[in-house]
Scaffold this motif. Structure first.
Motif, mmCIF file in Angstrom:
data_model
loop_
_atom_site.group_PDB
_atom_site.id
_atom_site.type_symbol
_atom_site.label_atom_id
_atom_site.label_comp_id
_atom_site.label_asym_id
_atom_site.label_seq_id
_atom_site.Cartn_x
_atom_site.Cartn_y
_atom_site.Cartn_z
ATOM 1 N N GLU A 1 0.863 -1.184 0.000
ATOM 2 C CA GLU A 1 0.000 0.000 0.000
ATOM 3 C C GLU A 1 0.898 1.231 0.000
ATOM 4 N N LEU A 2 1.028 1.877 -1.147
ATOM 5 C CA LEU A 2 1.957 2.999 -1.271
ATOM 6 C C LEU A 2 1.555 4.188 -0.405
ATOM 7 N N ASP A 3 0.252 4.375 -0.189
ATOM 8 C CA ASP A 3 -0.193 5.478 0.672
ATOM 9 C C ASP A 3 0.341 5.298 2.094
ATOM 10 N N SER A 4 0.271 4.078 2.587
ATOM 11 C CA SER A 4 0.787 3.803 3.929
ATOM 12 C C SER A 4 2.300 3.938 3.964
ATOM 13 N N LEU A 5 2.947 3.508 2.891
ATOM 14 C CA LEU A 5 4.409 3.604 2.830
ATOM 15 C C LEU A 5 4.870 5.054 2.865
ATOM 16 N N THR A 6 4.257 5.903 2.043
ATOM 17 C CA THR A 6 4.661 7.311 2.015
ATOM 18 C C THR A 6 4.324 8.022 3.318
ATOM 19 N N ALA A 7 3.282 7.546 4.019
ATOM 20 C CA ALA A 7 2.885 8.182 5.277
ATOM 21 C C ALA A 7 3.790 7.782 6.434
ATOM 22 N N GLN A 8 4.465 6.620 6.324
ATOM 23 C CA GLN A 8 5.255 6.118 7.447
ATOM 24 C C GLN A 8 6.752 6.015 7.160
ATOM 25 N N TYR A 9 7.139 6.155 5.911
ATOM 26 C CA TYR A 9 8.555 6.118 5.561
ATOM 27 C C TYR A 9 9.183 7.458 5.961
ATOM 28 N N TRP B 1 -1.027 -11.464 1.527
ATOM 29 C CA TRP B 1 -0.051 -11.024 0.532
ATOM 30 C C TRP B 1 0.484 -9.624 0.823
ATOM 31 N N ASP B 2 0.000 -9.018 1.888
ATOM 32 C CA ASP B 2 0.373 -7.633 2.209
ATOM 33 C C ASP B 2 1.740 -7.605 2.906
ATOM 34 N N ILE B 3 2.720 -6.971 2.259
ATOM 35 C CA ILE B 3 4.064 -6.854 2.842
ATOM 36 C C ILE B 3 4.390 -5.399 3.169
ATOM 37 N N THR B 4 3.345 -4.554 3.236
ATOM 38 C CA THR B 4 3.553 -3.115 3.421
ATOM 39 C C THR B 4 4.363 -2.804 4.673
ATOM 40 N N GLN B 5 3.941 -3.336 5.800
ATOM 41 C CA GLN B 5 4.620 -3.018 7.048
ATOM 42 C C GLN B 5 6.045 -3.540 7.067
ATOM 43 N N ASP B 6 6.244 -4.690 6.462
ATOM 44 C CA ASP B 6 7.587 -5.254 6.366
ATOM 45 C C ASP B 6 8.495 -4.325 5.561
ATOM 46 N N VAL B 7 7.962 -3.784 4.474
ATOM 47 C CA VAL B 7 8.742 -2.868 3.632
ATOM 48 C C VAL B 7 8.988 -1.549 4.366
ATOM 49 N N ILE B 8 7.972 -1.036 5.057
ATOM 50 C CA ILE B 8 8.134 0.202 5.826
ATOM 51 C C ILE B 8 9.249 0.052 6.865
ATOM 52 N N ASN B 9 9.206 -1.060 7.606
ATOM 53 C CA ASN B 9 10.214 -1.283 8.640
ATOM 54 C C ASN B 9 11.611 -1.387 8.038
#
Length: 210
Positions: A47-55, A174-182
């Protein structure tokens, strides 16, 4: 002769339609081997929105861009107000015969025109600078994401990593968003801690690998 030609034409059309009907799959028939083609694929999404909000890099840079945008708008608003006051003063002075000569009035009017031109040029320059910085940020963000995923996927071995915005429905497994953010924040903190000239996160990561 014309009659025979017409008969032959009809026969050719009929043959062509029959050939197409034999070759084209029916709408209610499943595509052959579709399940077999997907079987074994490893797929994930972000989820790119979550990534940009937390990166952290994206958060910091976005805040800087917002601050610059606010400052630019305030500067333009202040100068626009000053120009408006100057125009009002000119009109009032002109109506009250405050100019000693026509030449003086024309010079004052020309000065207002230059002020307006300068304001337009300033606004265009500030908007261009902000747009360029935003484009650089987006490029740096994409480079950083691409660089991270290239390393991340060496172990994960996903066949596809998708943007969830382009998916109609997907299981959360299949969601790896949090893993990528971390992972990206961990990498960014390491590169940010190294005293060096300002470069994009992807370039910093590349320097660390050397």
């Amino acid at each position: 002769m014309k009659k025979n030609f017409r008969v032959l034409s009809l026969m050719a059309v009929a043959a062509l339609m029959a050939s197409c009907n034999n070759q084209a799959p029916k709408m209610d028939e499943p595509v052959a081997n579709s399940e077999e083609a997907l079987e074994g694929l490893r797929i994930a999404y972000i989820e790119l929105d979550s990534l940009t909000a937390q990166y952290e890099f994206a958060k910091t840079t976005s805040a800087d861009l917002e601050k610059k945008g606010t400052n630019a708008r305030n500067t333009i608003a202040q100068k626009s107000k000053q120009l408006e006051n100057n125009v009002n003063n000119f009109q009032s002075k002109l109506q009250n015969n405050g100019f000693t000569s026509r030449e003086q009035a024309e010079n004052a009017q020309a000065a207002l025109q230059r002020e307006q031109n300068n304001l337009v040029a300033l606004q265009q320059r500030l908007e261009s600078e902000l747009a360029n910085e935003q484009a650089k940020f987006l490029e740096a963000f994409q480079d950083s994401l691409d660089s991270f995923l290239a390393d991340y996927n060496k172990d994960k071995q996903y066949d596809l990593i998708l943007n969830k915005a382009a998916i109609l429905h997907a299981s959360t497994k299949w969601d790896i968003t949090q893993d990528v953010i971390n992972g990206m924040n961990k990498r960014y903190k390491k590169t940010a801690a190294v005293p060096a000239k300002k470069v994009e996160p992807a370039k910093k990561a590349a320097e660390q690998k050397k």
